[in-house]
Design an enzyme around this catalytic site. Structure first.
Site, PDB file in Angstrom:
ATOM      1  N   LYS A 115       0.820  -1.216   0.000  1.00  0.00           N
ATOM      2  CA  LYS A 115       0.000   0.000   0.000  1.00  0.00           C
ATOM      3  C   LYS A 115       0.848   1.257   0.000  1.00  0.00           C
ATOM      4  CE  LYS A 115      -4.327  -1.599   2.037  1.00  0.00           C
ATOM      5  NZ  LYS A 115      -5.280  -1.422   3.117  1.00  0.00           N
ATOM      6  N   LYS A 207      -5.124 -10.768  -7.093  1.00  0.00           N
ATOM      7  CA  LYS A 207      -6.274 -10.871  -6.191  1.00  0.00           C
ATOM      8  C   LYS A 207      -7.412  -9.965  -6.681  1.00  0.00           C
ATOM      9  CE  LYS A 207      -6.027  -8.809  -2.264  1.00  0.00           C
ATOM     10  NZ  LYS A 207      -5.709  -8.277  -0.954  1.00  0.00           N
ATOM     11  N   LYS A 210     -10.736  -4.061  -4.628  1.00  0.00           N
ATOM     12  CA  LYS A 210     -11.494  -2.826  -4.808  1.00  0.00           C
ATOM     13  C   LYS A 210     -10.716  -1.841  -5.662  1.00  0.00           C
ATOM     14  CE  LYS A 210     -13.263  -3.213  -0.074  1.00  0.00           C
ATOM     15  NZ  LYS A 210     -13.146  -2.806   1.309  1.00  0.00           N
TER      16      LYS A 210
END
Ligand code: TYM
Length: 346
Positions: A115, A207, A210
């Site tokens: 992130k 994966k 969102k």
């Protein structure tokens, strides 16, 4: 170690579209757990602000995740459903855990690395400390079981390490305060079922998430029947027919993903899906998968839509859940303060 009463806790971030991975890896399993356990399900808005959020969108998304919980079948009367920021005990315990966890432990977290990306100097301190808040979420209730998808495994190991270190470092005070040989349970991750890691429909090595820029990579919980059908039909596959045994899925990530999704939606093991569809072409398999996905997901989307229009109801659920959550967390925080040696009014 002391025996702890079984209690389930899990959380979901209100940060954008909920998708099939969130549903199969987590929310649908929350629904199952409520049959056998007391459960606490949290919309983790304090975690959401570790990266920038638009305030109005955040409000909507907190309500949308709550609506998804209820639409999926979680009973907010039987269980506790609330948003994290209404229960200050989470942030309070997280600070204490920041003083228990070690820099080296957090430095190893792969989600922080992903992130934060290359510009780590510019990441928020909150993003770095994200896993200590997660540990506080769970341990404020001394919860014992945590249903999550595979991507949360490392965070849950850290929660166990924090609980263990707290129990060790304050062992004497824990005994003196009458809590026996451990104050916190070591929470057990429940990463189970055929869809613990749902992959992108466009790329079986990534994966489902969102944040993927392609909407075709995921099925959103708010998608209608047409959108679901289109996305399944366009999902990437390979040219071979489906194998009849699980071993035949190795090296075929897209096939493996669709079979896992099918199995989870139907509530059967993958082997049962392969026994039924072994030898079938993807076109035929996808047709049945569309029907199954629409049957399972479209009613949830419809109910979410209805519920999000009634924000007064959603807000009342969250207020009621928060009150019940605070009532469980506060005595635990008081006990932690006594163990640490803080002076508190009684
Ligand atoms: P979040 O909001 O990213 O995801 C919510 C849940 O969905 C699961 N999940 C998936 N499962 C299978 N396949 C996928 N592609 C997929 N993508 C997401 C996640 O594993 C998760 O269970 N840090 C957590 C929220 C959290 C939490 C907690 C969880 C905060 N405090 C305490 C458990 C206990 C998160 O970001 O989840």
């Amino acid at each position: 170690m002391a025996a702890f009463k079984e209690l389930v806790f899990s959380g979901v971030q209100p940060t954008g579209n909920l998708h099939l991975g969130n549903y199969l890896g987590a929310i649908s399993r929350f629904v199952t757990m409520q049959e056998t356990h007391d459960c606490i399900y949290c919309v983790v808005d304090l975690h959401a602000i570790t990266v920038p959020q638009d305030p109005r969108e955040l409000t909507d998304q907190i309500r949308e995740v709550t609506a998804a919980f209820i639409a999926a079948g979680i009973d907010p009367k039987k269980n506790i459903v609330f948003n994290q920021s209404q229960v200050p005990q989470h942030a309070e315990l997280a600070w204490i855990f920041n003083c228990v966890a070690r820099m080296g432990w957090l430095n190893r977290m792969t989600q922080f690395k992903e992130k934060a990306g290359k510009d780590r100097e510019n990441a928020s301190v909150g993003l770095f400390a994200y896993p200590t808040l997660m540990a506080a979420d769970i341990l404020a209730y001394r919860a014992t079981h945590v249903p999550v998808g595979d991507d949360q495994k490392q965070h849950l190991e850290l929660s166990r390490d924090i609980a263990q270190k707290f129990n060790n470092d304050w062992a004497e005070a824990i005994v003196e305060n009458g809590h026996g040989d451990a104050f916190f349970p070591l929470p057990e991750p429940l990463i189970q079922g055929p869809a613990t890691r749902v992959m992108s429909l466009r790329d079986g090595s990534k994966k489902m998430s969102k944040s993927d820029p392609s909407d075709y990579s995921r099925i959103n919980l708010t998608d209608d029947a047409d959108a679901i059908a289109q996305k399944v039909r366009k999902a990437k596959t390979d040219p071979e027919p489906l194998p009849s045994e699980a071993a035949g899925l190795s090296g075929r990530p897209e096939a493996e993903n669709l079979v896992g999704i099918f199995a989870a939606l139907k509530g059967v093991p993958r082997e049962a899906v392969l026994a039924e569809f072994g030898g079938a072409q993807f076109s035929a398999f996808k047709g049945v998968l569309v029907d199954l996905a629409v049957e399972r997901l479209a009613p949830i989307a419809g109910e979410m839509k209805r519920l999000t229009q009634d924000s007064a109801y959603i807000d009342a659920v969250l207020a009621d859940g928060s009150e019940r959550a605070r009532a469980i967390a506060q005595p635990n925080i008081d006990a932690v303060k006594d163990i640490l040696g803080f002076v508190r009014g009684r």
